[in-house]
Design a protein around this motif. Structure first.
Motif, short mmCIF file in Angstrom:
data_model
loop_
_atom_site.label_atom_id
_atom_site.label_comp_id
_atom_site.label_asym_id
_atom_site.label_seq_id
_atom_site.Cartn_x
_atom_site.Cartn_y
_atom_site.Cartn_z
N CYS A 177 -23.43 -40.65 5.08
CA CYS A 177 -23.77 -40.28 6.34
C CYS A 177 -24.90 -39.36 6.84
O CYS A 177 -24.84 -39.17 8.26
CB CYS A 177 -22.50 -39.76 7.09
SG CYS A 177 -22.00 -38.34 5.70
N GLY A 178 -25.26 -38.47 6.25
CA GLY A 178 -26.95 -37.71 6.79
C GLY A 178 -25.80 -36.47 7.15
O GLY A 178 -24.56 -36.55 7.10
N PRO A 179 -26.37 -36.18 9.02
CA PRO A 179 -26.04 -34.60 10.26
C PRO A 179 -24.76 -35.85 10.43
O PRO A 179 -24.52 -34.79 11.89
CB PRO A 179 -26.95 -34.76 10.09
CG PRO A 179 -27.99 -36.08 10.37
CD PRO A 179 -27.89 -36.29 9.00
N GLY A 180 -24.54 -37.04 9.80
CA GLY A 180 -23.72 -36.98 11.23
C GLY A 180 -24.01 -37.93 12.10
O GLY A 180 -23.08 -38.31 13.51
N ALA A 181 -25.08 -38.60 12.30
CA ALA A 181 -25.40 -39.13 13.77
C ALA A 181 -24.19 -40.22 14.37
O ALA A 181 -24.67 -40.50 15.73
CB ALA A 181 -26.56 -39.77 13.61
N PHE A 182 -23.67 -40.59 13.62
CA PHE A 182 -22.56 -42.18 13.71
C PHE A 182 -21.31 -41.54 14.02
O PHE A 182 -20.60 -41.99 14.31
CB PHE A 182 -23.42 -42.92 13.27
CG PHE A 182 -24.34 -43.66 12.97
CD1 PHE A 182 -24.99 -43.74 14.32
CD2 PHE A 182 -25.74 -44.42 12.26
CE1 PHE A 182 -26.63 -44.56 14.42
CE2 PHE A 182 -26.53 -44.51 11.88
CZ PHE A 182 -26.98 -45.05 13.12
N THR A 183 -21.00 -40.40 13.24
CA THR A 183 -20.00 -39.98 12.34
C THR A 183 -18.85 -39.72 13.91
O THR A 183 -17.65 -40.83 13.80
CB THR A 183 -19.74 -38.99 11.04
OG1 THR A 183 -20.61 -39.09 10.75
CG2 THR A 183 -18.53 -39.11 10.61
N VAL A 202 -11.90 -42.52 9.46
CA VAL A 202 -13.40 -42.23 8.97
C VAL A 202 -13.71 -41.38 7.76
O VAL A 202 -13.04 -40.05 7.48
CB VAL A 202 -14.09 -42.36 10.39
CG1 VAL A 202 -15.76 -42.46 9.52
CG2 VAL A 202 -14.18 -43.01 11.37
N VAL A 203 -14.24 -41.99 6.58
CA VAL A 203 -14.62 -41.22 5.52
C VAL A 203 -15.76 -40.88 5.68
O VAL A 203 -16.94 -42.03 5.53
CB VAL A 203 -13.88 -41.85 4.85
CG1 VAL A 203 -14.10 -40.87 2.92
CG2 VAL A 203 -12.23 -42.26 4.14
N ALA A 204 -16.45 -40.09 5.52
CA ALA A 204 -17.66 -39.48 5.50
C ALA A 204 -18.34 -39.40 3.83
O ALA A 204 -17.86 -38.49 3.96
CB ALA A 204 -18.28 -37.97 6.47
N ILE A 205 -18.87 -39.81 3.09
CA ILE A 205 -19.18 -39.61 2.12
C ILE A 205 -21.24 -39.38 1.91
O ILE A 205 -22.29 -40.19 2.81
CB ILE A 205 -19.16 -41.45 1.85
CG1 ILE A 205 -17.45 -41.61 1.78
CG2 ILE A 205 -19.60 -41.03 -0.08
CD1 ILE A 205 -17.68 -43.44 1.47
N THR A 253 -12.58 -37.66 7.25
CA THR A 253 -12.12 -36.78 5.87
C THR A 253 -13.64 -37.28 5.07
O THR A 253 -14.17 -37.44 5.44
CB THR A 253 -10.80 -37.80 4.64
OG1 THR A 253 -11.68 -38.43 4.21
CG2 THR A 253 -9.57 -37.33 5.52
N TYR A 254 -14.01 -36.25 4.31
CA TYR A 254 -15.10 -35.62 3.68
C TYR A 254 -14.91 -35.85 2.64
O TYR A 254 -13.82 -35.40 1.46
CB TYR A 254 -15.94 -35.07 3.84
CG TYR A 254 -15.28 -34.56 5.65
CD1 TYR A 254 -16.96 -35.13 6.49
CD2 TYR A 254 -14.60 -34.01 6.01
CE1 TYR A 254 -16.37 -34.57 7.72
CE2 TYR A 254 -14.30 -33.65 7.37
CZ TYR A 254 -15.17 -33.85 8.16
OH TYR A 254 -15.18 -33.96 9.68
#
Ligand SMILES: C[S@@+](CC[C@H](N)C(=O)[O-])C[C@H]1O[C@@H](n2cnc3c(N)ncnc32)[C@H](O)[C@@H]1O
Length: 182
Positions: A46-52, A65-68, A92-93
């Protein structure tokens, strides 16, 4: 595919999450047709979350959404943005090792944007992504032309198809994009 070990560091986050990129790669236009309210989405690398944040809005209050990512600092940055947007309950992360995602659930939609070429063993990674999709689930793969050759990209696509995924779409101007369905 050549094995690479360099991963995108925190010094690059400004190139990944900014208004200009959002104009070029709007997550709603790219992913909107594949996501339903209630979907489970994995944002892998996900990096810095540009899409999250947009993904969290698209899945709605019943979705997840699971940011991984392999980097704790990236996940911490995403969490800050998600909390500020009031979407904490939807995300969640998961910090993974470089070698495996190793998560105990499956997804309806997986996005891997500009990250497969950073994994130490892309073929193994492709197999794992396939195993993490629910039946009917969709994997959106995007790789940057500047770092990934047509041959390297084709190896990834061929591996996914050999593993049983169906290719739905291929395109690419600045990116090499493929969309698969399980
Ligand atoms: C170039 S950034 C892209 C970030 C984001 N997907 C985007 O498009 O803005 C690549 C990200 O993938 C992560 N990454 C690299 N190797 C990984 C691996 N094996 N598993 C999970 N994440 C990984 C890096 O830590 C980095 O945050």
């Amino acid at each position: 595919m050549e094995t690479k070990t360099d991963i995108c560091g925190m010094e690059h986050v400004k190139w990944l999450d900014n208004g200009f990129r959002r104009l070029l790669q709007n997550p709603r236009k790219l992913f909107g047709r594949y996501i339903r309210p209630g979907s489970v989405v994995f944002d892998i690398g996900c990096g810095p979350g540009a899409f999250t944040r947009d993904l969290a809005e698209m899945v709605g209050p019943q979705g997840q959404v699971v940011a991984i990512d392999v980097q704790e600092a990236m996940l911490a940055m995403v969490e800050k943005k998600i909390d500020a947007a009031g979407l904490a309950g939807r995300v969640t992360y998961h910090r993974c090792s470089g070698d495996a995602i190793a998560i105990d659930r499956k997804a309806d939609f997986i996005v891997t944007f500009y990250m497969v070429h950073e994994t130490p063993d892309p073929m193994r990674f492709v197999d794992e992504v396939g195993s993490l999709l629910n039946p009917g689930g969709v994997w959106f793969l995007a790789e940057p032309k500047v770092h990934v050759t047509e041959k390297e990209y084709r190896d990834v696509v061929d591996r996914a198809v050999a593993g049983g995924l169906t290719i739905r779409k291929r395109e690419g101007i600045i990116s090499r994009i493929a969309v698969f369905r399980k």
